[in-house]
Design a protein around this motif. Structure first.
Motif, PDB file in Angstrom:
ATOM      1  N   TYR A   1     -25.056  -3.554   9.935  1.00 25.66           N
ATOM      2  CA  TYR A   1     -25.559  -2.766   8.808  1.00 25.66           C
ATOM      3  C   TYR A   1     -26.656  -1.814   9.251  1.00 25.66           C
ATOM      4  O   TYR A   1     -27.472  -2.142  10.119  1.00 25.66           O
ATOM      5  CB  TYR A   1     -26.099  -3.680   7.704  1.00 25.66           C
ATOM      6  N   ALA A   2     -26.677  -0.640   8.602  1.00 25.72           N
ATOM      7  CA  ALA A   2     -27.696   0.363   8.910  1.00 25.72           C
ATOM      8  C   ALA A   2     -27.919   1.245   7.680  1.00 25.72           C
ATOM      9  O   ALA A   2     -27.071   1.315   6.791  1.00 25.72           O
ATOM     10  CB  ALA A   2     -27.266   1.216  10.092  1.00 25.72           C
ATOM     11  N   ILE A   3     -29.049   1.893   7.646  1.00 26.38           N
ATOM     12  CA  ILE A   3     -29.373   2.883   6.614  1.00 26.38           C
ATOM     13  C   ILE A   3     -29.611   4.201   7.345  1.00 26.38           C
ATOM     14  O   ILE A   3     -30.225   4.218   8.411  1.00 26.38           O
ATOM     15  CB  ILE A   3     -30.652   2.492   5.847  1.00 26.38           C
ATOM     16  N   TYR A   4     -29.118   5.307   6.776  1.00 28.55           N
ATOM     17  CA  TYR A   4     -29.345   6.586   7.439  1.00 28.55           C
ATOM     18  C   TYR A   4     -29.748   7.655   6.430  1.00 28.55           C
ATOM     19  O   TYR A   4     -29.461   7.562   5.236  1.00 28.55           O
ATOM     20  CB  TYR A   4     -28.114   7.042   8.223  1.00 28.55           C
ATOM     21  N   GLY A   5     -30.435   8.647   6.910  1.00 32.89           N
ATOM     22  CA  GLY A   5     -30.796   9.830   6.133  1.00 32.89           C
ATOM     23  C   GLY A   5     -30.368  11.059   6.915  1.00 32.89           C
ATOM     24  O   GLY A   5     -30.387  11.063   8.150  1.00 32.89           O
ATOM     25  N   LYS A   6     -29.966  12.083   6.199  1.00 36.06           N
ATOM     26  CA  LYS A   6     -29.425  13.272   6.861  1.00 36.06           C
ATOM     27  C   LYS A   6     -30.033  14.505   6.207  1.00 36.06           C
ATOM     28  O   LYS A   6     -30.010  14.631   4.979  1.00 36.06           O
ATOM     29  CB  LYS A   6     -27.907  13.257   6.719  1.00 36.06           C
ATOM     30  N   VAL A   7     -30.558  15.406   7.008  1.00 41.02           N
ATOM     31  CA  VAL A   7     -31.104  16.671   6.510  1.00 41.02           C
ATOM     32  C   VAL A   7     -30.415  17.779   7.293  1.00 41.02           C
ATOM     33  O   VAL A   7     -30.310  17.710   8.514  1.00 41.02           O
ATOM     34  CB  VAL A   7     -32.630  16.743   6.715  1.00 41.02           C
ATOM     35  N   GLY A   8     -29.934  18.785   6.586  1.00 45.03           N
ATOM     36  CA  GLY A   8     -29.245  19.866   7.268  1.00 45.03           C
ATOM     37  C   GLY A   8     -29.265  21.147   6.465  1.00 45.03           C
ATOM     38  O   GLY A   8     -29.613  21.158   5.293  1.00 45.03           O
ATOM     39  N   ALA A   9     -28.890  22.220   7.100  1.00 43.97           N
ATOM     40  CA  ALA A   9     -28.799  23.529   6.449  1.00 43.97           C
ATOM     41  C   ALA A   9     -27.672  24.297   7.116  1.00 43.97           C
ATOM     42  O   ALA A   9     -27.185  23.923   8.183  1.00 43.97           O
ATOM     43  CB  ALA A   9     -30.113  24.281   6.573  1.00 43.97           C
ATOM     44  N   GLY A  10     -27.253  25.362   6.462  1.00 43.52           N
ATOM     45  CA  GLY A  10     -26.182  26.169   7.021  1.00 43.52           C
ATOM     46  C   GLY A  10     -26.085  27.522   6.360  1.00 43.52           C
ATOM     47  O   GLY A  10     -26.652  27.742   5.302  1.00 43.52           O
ATOM     48  N   MET A  11     -25.376  28.395   7.015  1.00 40.59           N
ATOM     49  CA  MET A  11     -25.058  29.707   6.453  1.00 40.59           C
ATOM     50  C   MET A  11     -23.551  29.747   6.257  1.00 40.59           C
ATOM     51  O   MET A  11     -22.793  29.454   7.182  1.00 40.59           O
ATOM     52  CB  MET A  11     -25.519  30.818   7.382  1.00 40.59           C
ATOM     53  N   TYR A  12     -23.115  30.114   5.037  1.00 36.02           N
ATOM     54  CA  TYR A  12     -21.703  30.027   4.682  1.00 36.02           C
ATOM     55  C   TYR A  12     -21.155  31.367   4.219  1.00 36.02           C
ATOM     56  O   TYR A  12     -21.854  32.163   3.597  1.00 36.02           O
ATOM     57  CB  TYR A  12     -21.506  29.010   3.541  1.00 36.02           C
ATOM     58  N   TRP A  13     -19.876  31.545   4.485  1.00 35.97           N
ATOM     59  CA  TRP A  13     -19.071  32.618   3.901  1.00 35.97           C
ATOM     60  C   TRP A  13     -18.210  31.946   2.840  1.00 35.97           C
ATOM     61  O   TRP A  13     -17.601  30.911   3.093  1.00 35.97           O
ATOM     62  CB  TRP A  13     -18.207  33.262   4.976  1.00 35.97           C
ATOM     63  N   MET A  14     -18.184  32.488   1.618  1.00 39.91           N
ATOM     64  CA  MET A  14     -17.481  31.853   0.509  1.00 39.91           C
ATOM     65  C   MET A  14     -16.385  32.764  -0.034  1.00 39.91           C
ATOM     66  O   MET A  14     -16.576  33.971  -0.165  1.00 39.91           O
ATOM     67  CB  MET A  14     -18.460  31.538  -0.623  1.00 39.91           C
TER      68      MET A  14
ATOM     69  N   PHE B   1     -16.239  23.461   7.294  1.00 39.77           N
ATOM     70  CA  PHE B   1     -15.247  24.040   6.389  1.00 39.77           C
ATOM     71  C   PHE B   1     -15.136  23.125   5.174  1.00 39.77           C
ATOM     72  O   PHE B   1     -14.938  21.920   5.321  1.00 39.77           O
ATOM     73  CB  PHE B   1     -13.882  24.159   7.062  1.00 39.77           C
ATOM     74  N   ILE B   2     -15.311  23.683   3.983  1.00 38.82           N
ATOM     75  CA  ILE B   2     -15.259  22.912   2.740  1.00 38.82           C
ATOM     76  C   ILE B   2     -14.254  23.581   1.816  1.00 38.82           C
ATOM     77  O   ILE B   2     -14.267  24.799   1.635  1.00 38.82           O
ATOM     78  CB  ILE B   2     -16.633  22.864   2.051  1.00 38.82           C
TER      79      ILE B   2
ATOM     80  N   GLY C   1      -4.640  25.976 -22.853  1.00 39.40           N
ATOM     81  CA  GLY C   1      -5.267  26.755 -21.797  1.00 39.40           C
ATOM     82  C   GLY C   1      -5.296  25.998 -20.495  1.00 39.40           C
ATOM     83  O   GLY C   1      -5.187  24.772 -20.460  1.00 39.40           O
ATOM     84  N   SER C   2      -5.424  26.746 -19.418  1.00 37.04           N
ATOM     85  CA  SER C   2      -5.581  26.142 -18.094  1.00 37.04           C
ATOM     86  C   SER C   2      -6.491  27.022 -17.256  1.00 37.04           C
ATOM     87  O   SER C   2      -6.443  28.248 -17.353  1.00 37.04           O
ATOM     88  CB  SER C   2      -4.229  25.962 -17.409  1.00 37.04           C
ATOM     89  N   ASP C   3      -7.336  26.380 -16.469  1.00 37.42           N
ATOM     90  CA  ASP C   3      -8.237  27.064 -15.554  1.00 37.42           C
ATOM     91  C   ASP C   3      -8.029  26.471 -14.168  1.00 37.42           C
ATOM     92  O   ASP C   3      -8.140  25.265 -13.992  1.00 37.42           O
ATOM     93  CB  ASP C   3      -9.700  26.870 -15.959  1.00 37.42           C
ATOM     94  N   ASP C   4      -7.727  27.303 -13.197  1.00 43.21           N
ATOM     95  CA  ASP C   4      -7.528  26.871 -11.815  1.00 43.21           C
ATOM     96  C   ASP C   4      -8.514  27.627 -10.935  1.00 43.21           C
ATOM     97  O   ASP C   4      -8.435  28.856 -10.820  1.00 43.21           O
ATOM     98  CB  ASP C   4      -6.100  27.133 -11.351  1.00 43.21           C
ATOM     99  N   LEU C   5      -9.439  26.901 -10.328  1.00 45.40           N
ATOM    100  CA  LEU C   5     -10.479  27.489  -9.502  1.00 45.40           C
ATOM    101  C   LEU C   5     -10.387  26.919  -8.097  1.00 45.40           C
ATOM    102  O   LEU C   5     -10.341  25.703  -7.924  1.00 45.40           O
ATOM    103  CB  LEU C   5     -11.860  27.179 -10.090  1.00 45.40           C
ATOM    104  N   SER C   6     -10.308  27.784  -7.098  1.00 47.53           N
ATOM    105  CA  SER C   6     -10.268  27.363  -5.694  1.00 47.53           C
ATOM    106  C   SER C   6     -11.394  28.068  -4.948  1.00 47.53           C
ATOM    107  O   SER C   6     -11.534  29.286  -5.052  1.00 47.53           O
ATOM    108  CB  SER C   6      -8.937  27.736  -5.046  1.00 47.53           C
ATOM    109  N   SER C   7     -12.177  27.296  -4.204  1.00 51.63           N
ATOM    110  CA  SER C   7     -13.272  27.854  -3.414  1.00 51.63           C
ATOM    111  C   SER C   7     -13.178  27.339  -1.991  1.00 51.63           C
ATOM    112  O   SER C   7     -12.859  26.171  -1.765  1.00 51.63           O
ATOM    113  CB  SER C   7     -14.627  27.457  -4.004  1.00 51.63           C
ATOM    114  N   TYR C   8     -13.469  28.218  -1.051  1.00 46.96           N
ATOM    115  CA  TYR C   8     -13.458  27.872   0.367  1.00 46.96           C
ATOM    116  C   TYR C   8     -14.782  28.322   0.969  1.00 46.96           C
ATOM    117  O   TYR C   8     -15.205  29.460   0.766  1.00 46.96           O
ATOM    118  CB  TYR C   8     -12.305  28.570   1.087  1.00 46.96           C
ATOM    119  N   TYR C   9     -15.442  27.439   1.681  1.00 45.82           N
ATOM    120  CA  TYR C   9     -16.697  27.731   2.354  1.00 45.82           C
ATOM    121  C   TYR C   9     -16.497  27.516   3.852  1.00 45.82           C
ATOM    122  O   TYR C   9     -15.995  26.481   4.267  1.00 45.82           O
ATOM    123  CB  TYR C   9     -17.811  26.790   1.893  1.00 45.82           C
ATOM    124  N   THR C  10     -16.911  28.470   4.655  1.00 49.99           N
ATOM    125  CA  THR C  10     -16.867  28.347   6.112  1.00 49.99           C
ATOM    126  C   THR C  10     -18.222  28.795   6.633  1.00 49.99           C
ATOM    127  O   THR C  10     -18.730  29.836   6.219  1.00 49.99           O
ATOM    128  CB  THR C  10     -15.767  29.233   6.714  1.00 49.99           C
ATOM    129  N   GLY C  11     -18.809  28.007   7.537  1.00 47.35           N
ATOM    130  CA  GLY C  11     -20.116  28.407   8.022  1.00 47.35           C
ATOM    131  C   GLY C  11     -20.609  27.614   9.208  1.00 47.35           C
ATOM    132  O   GLY C  11     -19.952  26.688   9.685  1.00 47.35           O
TER     133      GLY C  11
END
Length: 130
Positions: free
Chosen positions: A74-87, A20-21, A49-59
């Motif tokens: 100490y450590a180093i990491y790499g992350k690879v991922g994918a997803g399907m979202y409803w926005m 959830f983002i 002027g004012s601009d108000d933008l709200s976005s919600y992602y769930t997936g």
């Protein structure tokens, strides 16, 4: 899903889950405007002027994290991922004139509003490589 030790310094961890983002972008501005027929720029029109933008992602997301241990702390990491979202996105924008006077273009003295909501169903999004 747990971690798998590949060797003494390398650790692999696969993941799968729900994500959830929430993204909010709010901005305010003051604009100086002229109409095309006010070539001498004598009639400066200011507006707020004012601009108000709200976005919600769930997936649903899945991916892999690979961690290389450098030392005990100490450590180093790499992350690879994918997803399907409803926005779901909502925009509310307003532009209000500050100065009200006669110009060659009466549209510069108008107050403008924009409100819109958009829903995108299940789109493929996100490839993470930090």
């Amino acid at each position: 899903t747990g971690s798998k030790v590949i060797n003494n310094n390398l650790l692999s961890a696969a993941y799968i889950g729900v994500d959830f983002i929430k993204l909010k972008q709010n901005s305010s501005y003051t604009a100086d405007m002229y109409s095309a027929s006010d070539l001498d720029y004598e009639y400066l029109q200011k507006s707020d002027g004012s601009d108000d933008l709200s976005s919600y992602y769930t997936g649903f997301v899945f991916g892999e994290t690979l961690t290389r241990l450098l030392s005990t702390n100490y450590a180093i990491y790499g992350k690879v991922g994918a997803g399907m979202y409803w926005m779901h996105t909502t925009l509310a924008a307003t532009q209000v004139p500050i100065d009200n006077f006669e110009t060659a273009s009466p549209y510069l003295n108008e107050t403008y509003y924009a409100n819109d909501t958009d829903i995108i169903s299940w789109s493929f999004k996100r490839l993470i490589i930090p």
